[in-house]
Design a protein around this motif. Structure first.
Motif, PDB file in Angstrom:
ATOM      1  N   LEU A   1       0.835  -1.193   0.000  1.00  0.00           N
ATOM      2  CA  LEU A   1       0.000   0.000   0.000  1.00  0.00           C
ATOM      3  C   LEU A   1       0.872   1.246   0.000  1.00  0.00           C
ATOM      4  O   LEU A   1       2.035   1.215   0.412  1.00  0.00           O
ATOM      5  CB  LEU A   1      -0.910   0.002   1.237  1.00  0.00           C
ATOM      6  N   PRO A   2       0.316   2.378  -0.422  1.00  0.00           N
ATOM      7  CA  PRO A   2       1.040   3.648  -0.313  1.00  0.00           C
ATOM      8  C   PRO A   2       1.305   3.962   1.154  1.00  0.00           C
ATOM      9  O   PRO A   2       0.652   3.434   2.056  1.00  0.00           O
ATOM     10  CB  PRO A   2       0.078   4.659  -0.943  1.00  0.00           C
ATOM     11  N   PRO A   3       2.256   4.875   1.434  1.00  0.00           N
ATOM     12  CA  PRO A   3       2.647   5.123   2.827  1.00  0.00           C
ATOM     13  C   PRO A   3       1.488   5.511   3.734  1.00  0.00           C
ATOM     14  O   PRO A   3       1.352   4.977   4.831  1.00  0.00           O
ATOM     15  CB  PRO A   3       3.667   6.267   2.696  1.00  0.00           C
ATOM     16  N   GLU A   4       0.656   6.456   3.299  1.00  0.00           N
ATOM     17  CA  GLU A   4      -0.442   6.913   4.162  1.00  0.00           C
ATOM     18  C   GLU A   4      -1.439   5.801   4.422  1.00  0.00           C
ATOM     19  O   GLU A   4      -1.892   5.593   5.548  1.00  0.00           O
ATOM     20  CB  GLU A   4      -1.138   8.108   3.512  1.00  0.00           C
ATOM     21  N   GLN A   5      -1.774   5.034   3.365  1.00  0.00           N
ATOM     22  CA  GLN A   5      -2.714   3.928   3.537  1.00  0.00           C
ATOM     23  C   GLN A   5      -2.090   2.827   4.393  1.00  0.00           C
ATOM     24  O   GLN A   5      -2.773   2.187   5.202  1.00  0.00           O
ATOM     25  CB  GLN A   5      -3.127   3.375   2.172  1.00  0.00           C
ATOM     26  N   ARG A   6      -0.789   2.604   4.201  1.00  0.00           N
ATOM     27  CA  ARG A   6      -0.114   1.583   4.996  1.00  0.00           C
ATOM     28  C   ARG A   6      -0.117   1.974   6.471  1.00  0.00           C
ATOM     29  O   ARG A   6      -0.316   1.139   7.358  1.00  0.00           O
ATOM     30  CB  ARG A   6       1.317   1.407   4.493  1.00  0.00           C
ATOM     31  N   ARG A   7       0.142   3.272   6.745  1.00  0.00           N
ATOM     32  CA  ARG A   7       0.135   3.736   8.130  1.00  0.00           C
ATOM     33  C   ARG A   7      -1.226   3.503   8.780  1.00  0.00           C
ATOM     34  O   ARG A   7      -1.315   3.037   9.922  1.00  0.00           O
ATOM     35  CB  ARG A   7       0.490   5.220   8.180  1.00  0.00           C
ATOM     36  N   LYS A   8      -2.303   3.796   8.050  1.00  0.00           N
ATOM     37  CA  LYS A   8      -3.646   3.606   8.610  1.00  0.00           C
ATOM     38  C   LYS A   8      -3.936   2.133   8.881  1.00  0.00           C
ATOM     39  O   LYS A   8      -4.502   1.776   9.915  1.00  0.00           O
ATOM     40  CB  LYS A   8      -4.694   4.181   7.650  1.00  0.00           C
ATOM     41  N   LYS A   9      -3.546   1.260   7.936  1.00  0.00           N
ATOM     42  CA  LYS A   9      -3.776  -0.173   8.135  1.00  0.00           C
ATOM     43  C   LYS A   9      -2.987  -0.701   9.324  1.00  0.00           C
ATOM     44  O   LYS A   9      -3.501  -1.494  10.134  1.00  0.00           O
ATOM     45  CB  LYS A   9      -3.395  -0.937   6.866  1.00  0.00           C
ATOM     46  N   LEU A  10      -1.736  -0.256   9.445  1.00  0.00           N
ATOM     47  CA  LEU A  10      -0.932  -0.711  10.576  1.00  0.00           C
ATOM     48  C   LEU A  10      -1.492  -0.199  11.897  1.00  0.00           C
ATOM     49  O   LEU A  10      -1.514  -0.921  12.898  1.00  0.00           O
ATOM     50  CB  LEU A  10       0.507  -0.231  10.395  1.00  0.00           C
ATOM     51  N   GLN A  11      -1.973   1.061  11.904  1.00  0.00           N
ATOM     52  CA  GLN A  11      -2.569   1.605  13.120  1.00  0.00           C
ATOM     53  C   GLN A  11      -3.820   0.823  13.509  1.00  0.00           C
ATOM     54  O   GLN A  11      -4.054   0.532  14.682  1.00  0.00           O
ATOM     55  CB  GLN A  11      -2.905   3.079  12.916  1.00  0.00           C
ATOM     56  N   GLN A  12      -4.643   0.487  12.509  1.00  0.00           N
ATOM     57  CA  GLN A  12      -5.835  -0.316  12.783  1.00  0.00           C
ATOM     58  C   GLN A  12      -5.450  -1.682  13.347  1.00  0.00           C
ATOM     59  O   GLN A  12      -6.103  -2.187  14.266  1.00  0.00           O
ATOM     60  CB  GLN A  12      -6.652  -0.487  11.500  1.00  0.00           C
ATOM     61  N   LYS A  13      -4.383  -2.284  12.788  1.00  0.00           N
ATOM     62  CA  LYS A  13      -3.958  -3.593  13.272  1.00  0.00           C
ATOM     63  C   LYS A  13      -3.457  -3.505  14.712  1.00  0.00           C
ATOM     64  O   LYS A  13      -3.766  -4.374  15.542  1.00  0.00           O
ATOM     65  CB  LYS A  13      -2.838  -4.120  12.363  1.00  0.00           C
ATOM     66  N   VAL A  14      -2.702  -2.429  15.029  1.00  0.00           N
ATOM     67  CA  VAL A  14      -2.211  -2.251  16.401  1.00  0.00           C
ATOM     68  C   VAL A  14      -3.387  -2.077  17.362  1.00  0.00           C
ATOM     69  O   VAL A  14      -3.424  -2.685  18.451  1.00  0.00           O
ATOM     70  CB  VAL A  14      -1.255  -1.043  16.475  1.00  0.00           C
ATOM     71  N   ASP A  15      -4.372  -1.259  16.982  1.00  0.00           N
ATOM     72  CA  ASP A  15      -5.549  -1.062  17.835  1.00  0.00           C
ATOM     73  C   ASP A  15      -6.303  -2.368  18.040  1.00  0.00           C
ATOM     74  O   ASP A  15      -6.780  -2.672  19.147  1.00  0.00           O
ATOM     75  CB  ASP A  15      -6.464  -0.007  17.221  1.00  0.00           C
ATOM     76  N   GLU A  16      -6.437  -3.148  16.969  1.00  0.00           N
ATOM     77  CA  GLU A  16      -7.144  -4.432  17.069  1.00  0.00           C
ATOM     78  C   GLU A  16      -6.416  -5.387  18.007  1.00  0.00           C
ATOM     79  O   GLU A  16      -7.033  -6.057  18.843  1.00  0.00           O
ATOM     80  CB  GLU A  16      -7.270  -5.043  15.678  1.00  0.00           C
ATOM     81  N   LEU A  17      -5.090  -5.434  17.897  1.00  0.00           N
ATOM     82  CA  LEU A  17      -4.322  -6.312  18.780  1.00  0.00           C
ATOM     83  C   LEU A  17      -4.404  -5.851  20.227  1.00  0.00           C
ATOM     84  O   LEU A  17      -4.483  -6.669  21.156  1.00  0.00           O
ATOM     85  CB  LEU A  17      -2.862  -6.349  18.322  1.00  0.00           C
ATOM     86  N   ASN A  18      -4.394  -4.537  20.453  1.00  0.00           N
ATOM     87  CA  ASN A  18      -4.533  -4.026  21.825  1.00  0.00           C
ATOM     88  C   ASN A  18      -5.890  -4.389  22.423  1.00  0.00           C
ATOM     89  O   ASN A  18      -5.992  -4.712  23.612  1.00  0.00           O
ATOM     90  CB  ASN A  18      -4.342  -2.509  21.830  1.00  0.00           C
ATOM     91  N   ARG A  19      -6.928  -4.352  21.589  1.00  0.00           N
ATOM     92  CA  ARG A  19      -8.253  -4.777  22.087  1.00  0.00           C
ATOM     93  C   ARG A  19      -8.257  -6.256  22.437  1.00  0.00           C
ATOM     94  O   ARG A  19      -8.847  -6.669  23.448  1.00  0.00           O
ATOM     95  CB  ARG A  19      -9.327  -4.466  21.044  1.00  0.00           C
ATOM     96  N   ASP A  20      -7.610  -7.061  21.604  1.00  0.00           N
ATOM     97  CA  ASP A  20      -7.529  -8.495  21.904  1.00  0.00           C
ATOM     98  C   ASP A  20      -6.759  -8.735  23.195  1.00  0.00           C
ATOM     99  O   ASP A  20      -7.127  -9.603  24.002  1.00  0.00           O
ATOM    100  CB  ASP A  20      -6.857  -9.235  20.745  1.00  0.00           C
ATOM    101  N   ILE A  21      -5.692  -7.968  23.397  1.00  0.00           N
ATOM    102  CA  ILE A  21      -4.923  -8.109  24.640  1.00  0.00           C
ATOM    103  C   ILE A  21      -5.779  -7.756  25.840  1.00  0.00           C
ATOM    104  O   ILE A  21      -5.758  -8.447  26.874  1.00  0.00           O
ATOM    105  CB  ILE A  21      -3.665  -7.220  24.577  1.00  0.00           C
ATOM    106  N   GLN A  22      -6.572  -6.686  25.714  1.00  0.00           N
ATOM    107  CA  GLN A  22      -7.436  -6.284  26.821  1.00  0.00           C
ATOM    108  C   GLN A  22      -8.467  -7.361  27.139  1.00  0.00           C
ATOM    109  O   GLN A  22      -8.755  -7.643  28.309  1.00  0.00           O
ATOM    110  CB  GLN A  22      -8.130  -4.960  26.475  1.00  0.00           C
TER     111      GLN A  22
END
Length: 609
Positions: A393-414
């Motif tokens: 993905l382009p940089p901006e789109q990649r950043r958003k996807k990675l941020q979403q993945k980090v948020d999703e993993l943090n929710r799973d951890i919680q």
């Protein structure tokens, strides 16, 4: 209601009681027909209300189905589209229509309970009351008719006795005037005459008594019993009329009660429509699809009058700020990547250059990734197998996807931590109260949760590293743009174009993972064109299309159901098979869409469906 007129009763002549009885009977027949008609009207209205409730229920059901049909499906692409104000307004409309349907269900329920149910019970009571009143009327009518028959019998007996007494008197007078008749016969005739006269007097007295009794019963019948019965029937009929009027009023009130709520539903739809913001939606589209690339620079003038190598200026995918020098290009192409099934047009000059010269030029340029590897990776990404770090993905789109993945993993951890805390509390309870359970029974689950949390944290660290890498590559943005994206990022414009050229696909998306080693851009040499002229792959079997497939993505091919084609590359485990229709048409189709017959003599061939 028209009751029996009292003048009718007052004008009933005693001398003609049969006529009175007949007229009274006629009145009962008329009233019986009229009251039955009233009950029929009531039942007809009940049927009307019942059909109205069925219509309301059907309408509510259709509205709910309509709202459900257009509701976004969970965990689907449609759900993501509802972040725009226009689609949120549409979603609010669907929700309000669901509430709107609920009000029609309320109308149906209230009409059923307040009108249909109540009137149905009232009709049963009305029928019983009507039956009782007319039974009393028929009974009174039969009683007066019986009295009339007794009077008639007493009157005929009195008349007969009078005639017998008159004949006996005439016979006595005749015998008394005849000188030839003995005295004993005369005495006998006299005694017979007296007896007849006595019987006539007794019949007269009985007739008089019966007549008085009948007159009294008749007066009581026409002035008391019948008017009371008619009055009850009249009151019954008036109650029926009042009841149907009240039901019609309730019919309107039930509708009127839901009008404010329906009005609120419509107000909410209007409010949602007024909240549609075209500027906000446009900004969301910009945020969703912006790539983070800088605009291309100016194109340098190419002087063909000098015997020098053609060069081009730096593009949006080159880094011109590092050393202030223009990086030389090896051709006029903007993409240094060979994409499948795209034939490149060659200029006459390129065709005349010897292959050895172009090969040496390609090999000395030190491309960071071999062309064949690039081809395979680009094709695999086009078929849906994206890299884990979203480097396609382009940089901006990649950043958003990675941020979403980090948020999703943090929710799973919680979630995992919440489960671990709950089990820890349960274990403490078991330790304090052994009779409630075994404390060691939760140890295995606690260990699993600890392992899961550790794995998720490692995943978070991995994605956060990629996220930090992307944020270091993005160009500096203004405070306003950072507020619009919702994330404050580090300013590092130097690394934007370090690996963009090789990773850009024909449709503008990334297709290469970022290499960890020192890399440089792949020059777009003419040697790439030679791969377009390579020999076509040999066929290794045939296949039959089981279903129609529309090949809309690049690298795929459309097939029709029942079509026979050639297989040139079998499924490598990714679910795609490469086929050929003719010399110019080939591409990938899902393996499950075709039935493959591989040639057993072909290398590595196997027969499967």
């Amino acid at each position: 209601m028209v009751s029996l007129p009292h003048p009718y009763v007052l004008h009933a002549a005693v001398s003609a009681p049969c006529l009175c009885c007949r007229k009274g009977k006629d009145q009962f027949d008329n009233l019986e027909k009229h009251t039955q008609w009233g009950i029929d009207v009531l039942e007809k209205y009940i049927k009307f209300v019942k059909e109205r409730t069925e219509i309301e229920l059907s309408y509510a059901k259709q509205l709910r189905n309509l709202s459900k049909k257009y509701q976004p499906k969970k965990n689907s692409k449609e759900e993501e589209e509802y972040r725009y104000t226009s689609t949120r307004a549409f979603l609010a409309t669907l929700n309000e229509m669901n509430d709107y349907a609920g009000q029609h269900e309320v109308i149906s329920e209230n009409m059923t309970s307040l009108i249909t149910g109540e009137l149905t019970r009232y009709v049963q009571e009305l029928k019983q009351e009507r039956k009782s009143h007319f039974h009393d009327g028929r009974k009174a009518q039969q009683h007066i008719e019986t009295c009339w028959k007794q009077l008639e019998a007493s009157k005929r007996r009195f008349e007969r006795d009078c005639k017998e007494a008159d004949r006996a008197q005439q016979y006595f007078e005749k015998m008394d005037a005849d000188i030839n008749v003995t005295k004993a016969d005369v005495e006998k005739a006299r005694q017979q005459a007296q007896l007849r006269h006595q019987m006539a007097e007794d019949s007269k007295a009985e007739y008089s008594s019966t007549l008085q009794k009948f007159n009294s019963e008749q007066h009581e019948h026409y002035y008391t019993h019948i008017p009371n019965i008619f009055q009850k029937i009249q009151e019954m009929e008036e109650r029926r009329i009042v009841r149907i009027g009240e039901s019609m009023k309730t019919f309107a009130e039930v509708d009127r009660q839901v009008i404010p709520i329906i009005g609120k539903c419509l107000d909410e739809i209007t409010k949602a429509a007024e909240a549609v913001d075209h500027k906000n939606d446009s900004q969301m589209v910009i945020e969703a699809f912006k790539s983070g690339f800088e605009p291309p620079g100016d194109i340098d003038f190419e002087d063909f009058t000098q015997p020098m190598k053609r060069t081009v200026s730096e593009s949006s995918l080159s880094n011109s700020r590092g050393d202030g020098k223009s990086e030389p290009k090896f051709g006029s192409k903007s993409k240094g990547k060979l994409w499948p099934f795209i034939k490149k047009n060659k200029s006459p000059k390129q065709q005349k250059e010897p292959l050895s010269h172009r090969f040496n030029e390609f090999m000395t340029s030190k491309p960071k990734i071999h062309c064949f590897r690039s081809l395979k990776r680009g094709l695999s990404l086009k078929l849906g197998a994206g890299p884990e770090d979203f480097s396609n993905l382009p940089p901006e789109q990649r950043r958003k996807k990675l941020q979403q993945k980090v948020d999703e993993l943090n929710r799973d951890i919680q979630k995992e931590m919440d489960q671990r805390d709950a089990l820890t509390k349960m274990k403490d309870v078991y330790i304090k109260n052994p009779q409630m359970g075994d404390a060691t029974s939760v140890d295995h689950r606690l260990a699993e949760l600890g392992q899961n949390i550790e794995k998720l944290r490692l995943e978070v660290q991995k994605f956060e590293g990629w996220l930090a890498e992307v944020e270091g590559q993005l160009p500096a943005r203004t405070e306003q743009s950072r507020r619009q994206s919702g994330v404050y990022e580090a300013q590092n414009p130097s690394g934007v174009n370090s690996c963009a050229q090789d990773r850009e696909s024909p449709d503008g998306s990334y297709t290469e993972e970022q290499s960890q080693e020192t890399e440089m851009k792949v020059p777009a040499t003419d040697f790439d064109d030679e791969f377009d002229d390579e020999e076509p792959l040999p066929t290794i079997g045939t296949c039959k299309a089981l279903y129609t497939f529309e090949g809309q993505n690049e690298g795929t091919i459309s097939v029709a159901e029942g079509e026979m084609l050639y297989v040139i590359e079998e499924d490598k485990g990714d679910g795609w098979t490469r086929i050929r229709r003719n010399e110019d048409e080939e591409g990938y189709v899902p393996t499950s869409y075709v039935e493959v017959y591989l040639d057993k003599n072909a290398k590595g061939a196997m027969t499967y469906i």
